[in-house]
Design a protein around this motif. Structure first.
Motif, PDB file in Angstrom:
ATOM      1  N   CYS A  22     -12.438   8.338 -52.373  1.00 18.96           N
ATOM      2  CA  CYS A  22     -13.005   8.964 -53.562  1.00 18.96           C
ATOM      3  C   CYS A  22     -12.591   8.261 -54.848  1.00 18.96           C
ATOM      4  CB  CYS A  22     -12.594  10.425 -53.622  1.00 18.96           C
ATOM      5  SG  CYS A  22     -10.866  10.631 -53.908  1.00 18.96           S
ATOM      6  N   VAL A  23     -11.691   7.326 -54.781  1.00 20.68           N
ATOM      7  CA  VAL A  23     -11.180   6.690 -55.989  1.00 20.68           C
ATOM      8  C   VAL A  23     -12.157   5.678 -56.584  1.00 20.68           C
ATOM      9  CG1 VAL A  23      -9.328   5.242 -56.884  1.00 20.68           C
ATOM     10  CG2 VAL A  23      -8.816   7.077 -55.313  1.00 20.68           C
ATOM     11  N   LEU A  24     -13.013   5.105 -55.778  1.00 21.28           N
ATOM     12  CA  LEU A  24     -13.836   4.007 -56.260  1.00 21.28           C
ATOM     13  C   LEU A  24     -14.713   4.368 -57.451  1.00 21.28           C
ATOM     14  CD1 LEU A  24     -14.884   2.127 -53.040  1.00 21.28           C
ATOM     15  CD2 LEU A  24     -13.218   1.476 -54.751  1.00 21.28           C
ATOM     16  N   ARG A  25     -15.497   5.424 -57.355  1.00 22.49           N
ATOM     17  CA  ARG A  25     -16.376   5.783 -58.462  1.00 22.49           C
ATOM     18  C   ARG A  25     -16.593   7.285 -58.519  1.00 22.49           C
ATOM     19  NH1 ARG A  25     -20.823   1.086 -57.971  1.00 22.49           N
ATOM     20  NH2 ARG A  25     -19.556  -0.519 -58.912  1.00 22.49           N
ATOM     21  N   SER A  26     -15.568   8.057 -58.480  1.00 18.84           N
ATOM     22  CA  SER A  26     -15.702   9.502 -58.516  1.00 18.84           C
ATOM     23  C   SER A  26     -15.406  10.027 -59.906  1.00 18.84           C
ATOM     24  CB  SER A  26     -14.733  10.163 -57.533  1.00 18.84           C
ATOM     25  OG  SER A  26     -15.107   9.861 -56.218  1.00 18.84           O
ATOM     26  N   SER A  27     -16.065  11.106 -60.232  1.00 23.43           N
ATOM     27  CA  SER A  27     -15.797  11.763 -61.502  1.00 23.43           C
ATOM     28  C   SER A  27     -14.517  12.577 -61.369  1.00 23.43           C
ATOM     29  CB  SER A  27     -16.969  12.663 -61.876  1.00 23.43           C
ATOM     30  OG  SER A  27     -17.076  13.726 -60.947  1.00 23.43           O
ATOM     31  N   PRO A  28     -13.865  12.897 -62.482  1.00 22.97           N
ATOM     32  CA  PRO A  28     -12.618  13.677 -62.416  1.00 22.97           C
ATOM     33  C   PRO A  28     -12.748  15.000 -61.652  1.00 22.97           C
ATOM     34  CG  PRO A  28     -12.812  12.661 -64.549  1.00 22.97           C
ATOM     35  CD  PRO A  28     -14.102  12.380 -63.824  1.00 22.97           C
ATOM     36  N   PRO A  29     -13.829  15.788 -61.829  1.00 23.86           N
ATOM     37  CA  PRO A  29     -13.912  17.021 -61.033  1.00 23.86           C
ATOM     38  C   PRO A  29     -13.949  16.748 -59.523  1.00 23.86           C
ATOM     39  CG  PRO A  29     -15.408  17.159 -62.891  1.00 23.86           C
ATOM     40  CD  PRO A  29     -14.893  15.741 -62.839  1.00 23.86           C
ATOM     41  N   LEU A  30     -14.625  15.687 -59.120  1.00 23.16           N
ATOM     42  CA  LEU A  30     -14.641  15.347 -57.698  1.00 23.16           C
ATOM     43  C   LEU A  30     -13.273  14.888 -57.225  1.00 23.16           C
ATOM     44  CD1 LEU A  30     -18.081  13.522 -57.336  1.00 23.16           C
ATOM     45  CD2 LEU A  30     -17.465  15.806 -56.536  1.00 23.16           C
ATOM     46  N   LEU A  31     -12.567  14.150 -58.062  1.00 30.23           N
ATOM     47  CA  LEU A  31     -11.212  13.725 -57.716  1.00 30.23           C
ATOM     48  C   LEU A  31     -10.295  14.926 -57.529  1.00 30.23           C
ATOM     49  CD1 LEU A  31     -10.749  10.669 -60.089  1.00 30.23           C
ATOM     50  CD2 LEU A  31     -10.739  10.616 -57.602  1.00 30.23           C
ATOM     51  N   LEU A  32     -10.442  15.923 -58.407  1.00 29.82           N
ATOM     52  CA  LEU A  32      -9.637  17.140 -58.284  1.00 29.82           C
ATOM     53  C   LEU A  32      -9.924  17.845 -56.964  1.00 29.82           C
ATOM     54  CD1 LEU A  32      -9.509  18.993 -61.725  1.00 29.82           C
ATOM     55  CD2 LEU A  32      -7.601  18.436 -60.237  1.00 29.82           C
ATOM     56  N   LYS A  33     -11.192  18.015 -56.655  1.00 25.74           N
ATOM     57  CA  LYS A  33     -11.558  18.708 -55.412  1.00 25.74           C
ATOM     58  C   LYS A  33     -11.088  17.932 -54.190  1.00 25.74           C
ATOM     59  CE  LYS A  33     -15.371  21.162 -57.503  1.00 25.74           C
ATOM     60  NZ  LYS A  33     -16.822  21.319 -57.631  1.00 25.74           N
ATOM     61  N   GLU A  34     -11.224  16.623 -54.221  1.00 20.78           N
ATOM     62  CA  GLU A  34     -10.758  15.793 -53.117  1.00 20.78           C
ATOM     63  C   GLU A  34      -9.237  15.857 -53.001  1.00 20.78           C
ATOM     64  OE1 GLU A  34     -10.780  12.898 -49.950  1.00 20.78           O
ATOM     65  OE2 GLU A  34     -12.205  14.366 -50.694  1.00 20.78           O
ATOM     66  N   SER A  35      -8.550  15.876 -54.123  1.00 18.84           N
ATOM     67  CA  SER A  35      -7.085  15.986 -54.103  1.00 18.84           C
ATOM     68  C   SER A  35      -6.644  17.312 -53.507  1.00 18.84           C
ATOM     69  CB  SER A  35      -6.525  15.828 -55.516  1.00 18.84           C
ATOM     70  OG  SER A  35      -6.830  14.549 -56.019  1.00 18.84           O
ATOM     71  N   ILE A  36      -7.338  18.379 -53.856  1.00 17.23           N
ATOM     72  CA  ILE A  36      -7.023  19.700 -53.287  1.00 17.23           C
ATOM     73  C   ILE A  36      -7.227  19.675 -51.780  1.00 17.23           C
ATOM     74  CG2 ILE A  36      -7.807  22.105 -53.191  1.00 17.23           C
ATOM     75  CD1 ILE A  36      -8.342  21.832 -56.251  1.00 17.23           C
ATOM     76  N   ARG A  37      -8.304  19.061 -51.328  1.00 16.15           N
ATOM     77  CA  ARG A  37      -8.576  18.979 -49.897  1.00 16.15           C
ATOM     78  C   ARG A  37      -7.477  18.181 -49.186  1.00 16.15           C
ATOM     79  NH1 ARG A  37     -10.010  15.713 -46.283  1.00 16.15           N
ATOM     80  NH2 ARG A  37     -10.399  13.962 -47.673  1.00 16.15           N
ATOM     81  N   ILE A  38      -7.065  17.075 -49.788  1.00 12.85           N
ATOM     82  CA  ILE A  38      -6.017  16.254 -49.176  1.00 12.85           C
ATOM     83  C   ILE A  38      -4.708  17.036 -49.094  1.00 12.85           C
ATOM     84  CG2 ILE A  38      -4.573  14.196 -49.455  1.00 12.85           C
ATOM     85  CD1 ILE A  38      -7.007  12.813 -50.731  1.00 12.85           C
ATOM     86  N   VAL A  39      -4.325  17.699 -50.184  1.00 12.98           N
ATOM     87  CA  VAL A  39      -3.072  18.467 -50.183  1.00 12.98           C
ATOM     88  C   VAL A  39      -3.118  19.542 -49.104  1.00 12.98           C
ATOM     89  CG1 VAL A  39      -1.631  20.063 -51.497  1.00 12.98           C
ATOM     90  CG2 VAL A  39      -2.493  17.997 -52.586  1.00 12.98           C
ATOM     91  N   LYS A  40      -4.239  20.228 -49.006  1.00 16.24           N
ATOM     92  CA  LYS A  40      -4.380  21.293 -48.003  1.00 16.24           C
ATOM     93  C   LYS A  40      -4.215  20.741 -46.591  1.00 16.24           C
ATOM     94  CE  LYS A  40      -7.461  25.097 -46.864  1.00 16.24           C
ATOM     95  NZ  LYS A  40      -8.746  25.737 -47.155  1.00 16.24           N
ATOM     96  N   ASN A  41      -4.832  19.592 -46.321  1.00 17.34           N
ATOM     97  CA  ASN A  41      -4.711  18.977 -45.000  1.00 17.34           C
ATOM     98  C   ASN A  41      -3.306  18.454 -44.745  1.00 17.34           C
ATOM     99  OD1 ASN A  41      -7.366  19.506 -44.372  1.00 17.34           O
ATOM    100  ND2 ASN A  41      -8.093  17.498 -45.003  1.00 17.34           N
ATOM    101  N   VAL A  42      -2.694  17.841 -45.740  1.00 17.48           N
ATOM    102  CA  VAL A  42      -1.351  17.283 -45.570  1.00 17.48           C
ATOM    103  C   VAL A  42      -0.339  18.406 -45.343  1.00 17.48           C
ATOM    104  CG1 VAL A  42       0.505  16.026 -46.731  1.00 17.48           C
ATOM    105  CG2 VAL A  42      -1.816  15.159 -46.835  1.00 17.48           C
ATOM    106  N   GLN A  43      -0.534  19.551 -46.007  1.00 15.70           N
ATOM    107  CA  GLN A  43       0.385  20.681 -45.818  1.00 15.70           C
ATOM    108  C   GLN A  43       0.452  21.088 -44.351  1.00 15.70           C
ATOM    109  OE1 GLN A  43      -1.386  23.304 -48.921  1.00 15.70           O
ATOM    110  NE2 GLN A  43       0.731  23.885 -49.275  1.00 15.70           N
ATOM    111  N   LYS A  44      -0.644  20.996 -43.649  1.00 17.04           N
ATOM    112  CA  LYS A  44      -0.687  21.388 -42.242  1.00 17.04           C
ATOM    113  C   LYS A  44      -0.034  20.359 -41.339  1.00 17.04           C
ATOM    114  CE  LYS A  44      -5.137  23.639 -42.915  1.00 17.04           C
ATOM    115  NZ  LYS A  44      -6.579  23.546 -42.629  1.00 17.04           N
ATOM    116  N   GLU A  45      -0.060  19.087 -41.752  1.00 19.72           N
ATOM    117  CA  GLU A  45       0.338  17.993 -40.876  1.00 19.72           C
ATOM    118  C   GLU A  45       1.609  17.267 -41.290  1.00 19.72           C
ATOM    119  OE1 GLU A  45      -2.962  15.347 -41.054  1.00 19.72           O
ATOM    120  OE2 GLU A  45      -4.385  16.820 -40.295  1.00 19.72           O
ATOM    121  N   VAL A  46       2.192  17.611 -42.417  1.00 23.04           N
ATOM    122  CA  VAL A  46       3.301  16.824 -42.948  1.00 23.04           C
ATOM    123  C   VAL A  46       4.488  16.844 -41.987  1.00 23.04           C
ATOM    124  CG1 VAL A  46       4.357  18.651 -44.359  1.00 23.04           C
ATOM    125  CG2 VAL A  46       4.546  16.284 -45.066  1.00 23.04           C
ATOM    126  N   SER A  47       5.008  15.658 -41.701  1.00 19.85           N
ATOM    127  CA  SER A  47       6.095  15.545 -40.731  1.00 19.85           C
ATOM    128  C   SER A  47       7.469  15.734 -41.369  1.00 19.85           C
ATOM    129  CB  SER A  47       6.038  14.188 -40.038  1.00 19.85           C
ATOM    130  OG  SER A  47       6.183  13.162 -40.997  1.00 19.85           O
TER     131      SER A  47
END
Length: 141
Positions: A22-47
């Motif tokens: 999402c970093v290549l050409r995303s708008s800030p709102p999309l970056l925020l939503k993608e960041s939230i999705r990543i954090v949510k997924n990482v919370q489940k899987e973080v070692s």
């Protein structure tokens, strides 16, 4: 047989991982939503969820939102080894920081203080990013 540059860039992004795309050409709102999705997924899987990190959210009344974003970026940068998707999250947070501030560049120095587990930090980061989306504060950080 030759490939075009956009095709090669797309392949490179796919090889890097899901968070970086999402970093290549995303708008800030999309970056925020993608960041939230990543954090949510990482919370489940973080070692290394019990690993201690500086708790920047404990007294966030003294920090403004841009400083919190910059400090969160630094903590994610320092702990990228913990999970492969944290690298994508770091890139997204850098882009968000660049969109919101011309004076702060990640990673910002983080003062030593109270610590919290990586799991709790990610939970607080998730809430912080959701708050930014809810309040539409991206450009008024």
């Amino acid at each position: 047989m030759s490939s075009s540059l956009p095709t090669l860039l797309a392949l490179l992004v796919l090889l890097v991982g899901p968070g970086a795309a999402c970093v290549l050409r995303s708008s800030p709102p999309l970056l925020l939503k993608e960041s939230i999705r990543i954090v949510k997924n990482v919370q489940k899987e973080v070692s290394c969820d019990k690993m201690n990190v500086t708790d920047i959210f404990v007294d966030n009344k003294t920090n403004n939102r841009t400083e919190l974003l910059c400090e969160a970026t630094a903590i994610v940068w320092e702990n990228q080894h913990c999970h492969k998707n944290l690298q994508g999250l770091f890139l997204n947070l850098c882009q968000l920081l660049n969109a919101s501030s011309t004076s702060l560049k990640a990673p910002c120095p983080v003062a030593a203080g109270n610590t919290t587990s990586m799991k709790k930090f990610l939970g607080h980061l998730h809430g912080f990013l959701q708050q930014l989306v809810k309040e539409n504060l991206l450009f008024s950080l």
